[in-house]
Design a protein around this motif. Structure first.
Motif, PDB file in Angstrom:
ATOM      1  N   ASN A 208       0.803  -1.217   0.000  1.00  0.00           N
ATOM      2  CA  ASN A 208       0.000   0.000   0.000  1.00  0.00           C
ATOM      3  C   ASN A 208       0.839   1.271   0.000  1.00  0.00           C
ATOM      4  OD1 ASN A 208      -2.457  -1.366   0.046  1.00  0.00           O
ATOM      5  ND2 ASN A 208      -2.467  -1.498   2.290  1.00  0.00           N
TER       6      ASN A 208
ATOM      7  N   TYR B 108      -7.630   6.397  -0.310  1.00  0.00           N
ATOM      8  CA  TYR B 108      -7.015   5.351   0.499  1.00  0.00           C
ATOM      9  C   TYR B 108      -7.126   5.725   1.969  1.00  0.00           C
ATOM     10  CZ  TYR B 108      -3.404   2.474   2.681  1.00  0.00           C
ATOM     11  OH  TYR B 108      -2.725   1.621   3.499  1.00  0.00           O
ATOM     12  N   SER B 109      -7.813   4.871   2.727  1.00  0.00           N
ATOM     13  CA  SER B 109      -7.983   5.153   4.151  1.00  0.00           C
ATOM     14  C   SER B 109      -8.113   3.827   4.897  1.00  0.00           C
ATOM     15  CB  SER B 109      -9.226   6.004   4.390  1.00  0.00           C
ATOM     16  OG  SER B 109      -9.424   6.202   5.776  1.00  0.00           O
ATOM     17  N   THR B 110      -7.429   3.715   6.032  1.00  0.00           N
ATOM     18  CA  THR B 110      -7.532   2.546   6.890  1.00  0.00           C
ATOM     19  C   THR B 110      -7.796   2.997   8.310  1.00  0.00           C
ATOM     20  OG1 THR B 110      -5.142   2.553   7.291  1.00  0.00           O
ATOM     21  CG2 THR B 110      -5.953   1.200   5.461  1.00  0.00           C
ATOM     22  N   THR B 111      -8.330   2.087   9.133  1.00  0.00           N
ATOM     23  CA  THR B 111      -8.632   2.419  10.523  1.00  0.00           C
ATOM     24  C   THR B 111      -7.378   2.351  11.367  1.00  0.00           C
ATOM     25  OG1 THR B 111      -9.212   0.132  10.964  1.00  0.00           O
ATOM     26  CG2 THR B 111     -10.991   1.616  10.328  1.00  0.00           C
TER      27      THR B 111
ATOM     28  N   LYS C  17     -11.115   6.501  12.279  1.00  0.00           N
ATOM     29  CA  LYS C  17     -11.370   6.574  10.839  1.00  0.00           C
ATOM     30  C   LYS C  17     -10.795   7.857  10.253  1.00  0.00           C
ATOM     31  CE  LYS C  17     -15.590   3.773  10.748  1.00  0.00           C
ATOM     32  NZ  LYS C  17     -17.012   3.715  10.341  1.00  0.00           N
TER      33      LYS C  17
END
Length: 673
Positions: free
Chosen positions: A588, A598-601, A607
């Motif tokens: 990534n 593009y976003s992940t916890t 968030k």
């Protein structure tokens, strides 16, 4: 006890600047004398126009409806008589009326119209006042850098004309613009000059604005006792001038200072006074500020349910005002596009009519040539030759028209592309709101519902309060990123570079970020030389620092460490944000600074909207810097970016660690017509 989170007051300072509107006030006997003069002079001539304009000016801060009636009558008579000077002042009075109602876009249109007429006449006194008005409007629209050129131009003219009362007003307004920019030393220089001049003139009405500004500077410098003193002086001057809008502002100012000082009964009393007067004025910006200060007062009194309701009311009115301004901008853009489209269609129709007329004329020539065919053969030959030449000209004209049509089609295609891009921005915003912002709000709503129905007690609620507060702050940062990105996509963001201390800017953001880190039991510190003077847009660099540090907190588990450091080169300062968190997966890493969503916890399911790093890269590169990162999965990440040093930079190579302490901050600015 003061309300928590003083940083929020700094962020809400532009809302105070929106509240500050120019105003002047004539006493009631003066207004009555104008009414008598109008009765005694019913003739519709230039003299009546001048009386109407003076009467409108005397009424606009006390009764905007009467001021509007007089100004409209003056404008109507001026247009009938062709009296340009009367038209200028009538439109200026209508602009001031719109200001009292909070309609800054209408005020700007009317002021620009008056300014164009005044520039044609080259009347210096009128130009100095209208330049002053333009500066005030830009300051109220939170664009003080755009306001300063107009205000300084006004001051030059007024000093040349030696108009002391007008000079004092513009000195106050320049101080107000510097106050909006948080350049407090420059603000105090101009405000004290204005104060001395107004005291010498015994201008009690004008002193109200200057004392209010001095009170705001004192609030920003945390001199609460001085702030209370100046706001009390301002309130007294506003009251003696019967300036209703000023009375509302002074009561709001006093309520906020008294809230900070813990004098809650006095703050409540002043808030009620402001609310009752504003019910008549119906100023939406005053109403927003009322609910914002009431929220602070309820928070200080620990009435959190009332504070929540008042903050909700403030947020609804703030969003409504924001949406109204955006709707007006979109409506004006659509009207402009339709007008240009109609104009192009009219041009095409006119050219088609010309072609048809040419064709009819050609046919007439052919009929005449046929009738004369048997009379003179040479004449027929000559006519045919002329027809041939005419046909060539028509062909060239038709080819030229085809090229113009092709150009118009190209322009329309470009406009369609722009509209599609704006639709994509809208879809992106709705996507983030629907997927990423609803969750923390739903959790907050559920907990408040359980607390209200006494299904959980206060101790249980406090158990979740820290985690809920962190989620709300992450949501606020995510909203900031989304709004900055949307603004960048829709209208572009101009770089407003200036010299500033990078360490001071970091300290301003560090307090809240350190609180977020403590919530996750993460150690957050920075080790930077004492003063790092750089040349860039401070608000853009502030957003970059906030995003990088917030991301480090997000992906660092409890017990981890985050360090912010800097390295000084010959021409650049390099800032490094390093953590020992989860790191970025190798597959990534190529997506981090791309345009891909593009976003992940985070480690505690925090968030994001996926825009922060892309926005940070854009801001750094706009300021002649570069940004990069190194990350090892499972061992942490290190993000670095550069920013140009100031030409006057005198860096201190001694490193130190700073732990930021809580301190309050609040302030706003006021304009003087």
């Amino acid at each position: 006890m003061l309300p928590a989170n003083p940083l929020r007051k700094c962020l809400l300072l532009p809302l105070y600047l929106l509240l500050l509107s120019p105003g002047s006030r004539a006493q009631t006997p003066v207004s009555d004398s104008f009414a008598v003069a109008l009765v005694q002079h019913p003739q519709k001539d230039n003299a009546r126009v001048d009386i109407l304009n003076s009467a409108s000016r005397s009424y606009f801060t006390r009764d905007a409806s009467i001021a509007e009636k007089y100004a409209k009558e003056a404008l109507n008579i001026s247009e009938q008589l062709g009296y340009t000077n009367g038209r200028i002042w009538a439109q200026r009075n209508l602009a001031l009326v719109e200001n009292t109602r909070g309609h800054l876009d209408k005020q700007m249109q009317l002021t620009l119209s008056s300014l164009k007429l005044a520039e044609a006449l080259n009347e210096q006194h009128t130009l100095s006042i209208l330049y002053n008005d333009m500066g005030n409007i830009f300051t109220e629209q939170n664009s003080p850098r755009d306001a300063l050129p107009f205000l300084h131009k006004s001051l030059v003219i007024k000093r040349k004309l030696q108009e002391a009362p007008e000079i004092s007003k513009t000195l106050n307004n320049i101080g107000s613009a510097y106050l909006a920019l948080h350049i407090l030393d420059s603000s105090l220089i101009y405000l004290h000059q204005a104060e001395q001049l107004k005291l010498a003139l015994n201008d009690q009405r004008g002193l109200a604005y200057t004392y209010e500004n001095l009170g705001l500077v004192a609030m920003l410098e945390h001199r609460l006792q001085d702030a209370l003193h100046y706001h009390q002086l301002s309130a007294s001057c506003y009251l003696s001038a019967d300036n209703q809008l000023g009375i509302v502002k002074s009561n709001l100012n006093l309520a906020e200072v008294q809230t900070f000082m813990g004098n809650f009964p006095a703050a409540e009393k002043n808030l009620r006074k402001a609310y009752e007067i504003n019910r008549v004025l119906k100023n939406v910006k005053n109403e927003m500020i009322y609910y914002k200060i009431r929220y602070e007062l309820d928070s200080a009194r620990k009435d959190y349910l009332a504070a929540f309701n008042n903050y909700k009311a403030f947020t609804e009115r703030n969003m409504a005002y924001f949406n109204l301004e955006k709707s007006r901008q979109i409506s004006r853009s659509q009207e402009k596009y339709e007008a240009e489209k109609k104009q192009r269609e009219n041009i095409l129709l006119k050219k088609e009519q010309q072609i048809h007329l040419a064709t009819i004329q050609q046919q007439r020539v052919l009929v005449l040539s046929a009738a004369l065919l048997f009379v003179i053969l040479l004449i027929i030959t000559f006519i045919l030759y002329r027809m041939y030449k005419r046909q060539q000209e028509l062909t060239r004209a038709l080819n030229s028209k085809n090229q113009e049509v092709s150009l118009q089609n190209h322009i329309i295609l470009e406009q369609n592309t722009t509209l599609e891009s704006l639709n994509q921005v809208k879809d992106k915003i709705f996507s983030v709101i629907s997927h990423d912002l609803r969750s923390p709000l739903a959790i907050l709503e559920g907990l408040l519902f359980l607390l209200r129905d006494e299904k959980i007690d206060a101790a249980q609620f406090r158990f979740y309060a820290d985690e809920l507060w962190r989620d709300v702050k992450n949501t606020a940062y995510m909203m900031d990123n989304m709004l900055q990105w949307a603004s960048n996509q829709m209208k572009g963001i101009g770089v407003k570079a200036d010299d500033f201390d990078l360490t001071l800017l970091l300290n301003q953001e560090f307090e809240l970020l350190q609180t977020l880190a403590k919530q996750k039991e993460v150690t957050l510190q920075h080790e930077i030389p004492g003063a790092v003077m750089v040349y860039a847009d401070p608000e853009m660099i502030r957003m970059v620092l906030r995003n990088l540090i917030n991301n480090a907190i997000k992906f660092t588990p409890g017990g981890g460490r985050i360090t912010v450091s800097a390295r000084i080169d010959r021409t650049f300062a390099e800032v490094i944000v390093k953590d020992n968190g989860t790191g970025i997966p190798l597959e990534n890493q190529h997506r981090i600074f791309s345009n891909i969503y593009y976003s992940t916890t985070g480690t505690r399911n925090e968030k994001g909207c996926g825009l922060g790093l892309h926005l940070s890269k854009d801001f750094v590169e706009r300021n002649q810097g570069r940004i990069w990162f190194h990350s090892t999965p499972g061992s942490g990440s290190s993000f670095s970016f550069t920013v140009p040093l100031s030409e006057d930079s005198d860096s201190n190579n001694r490193g130190y660690t700073i732990i930021v302490q809580d301190r309050g901050s609040s302030g706003m600015s006021v304009l003087n017509q």
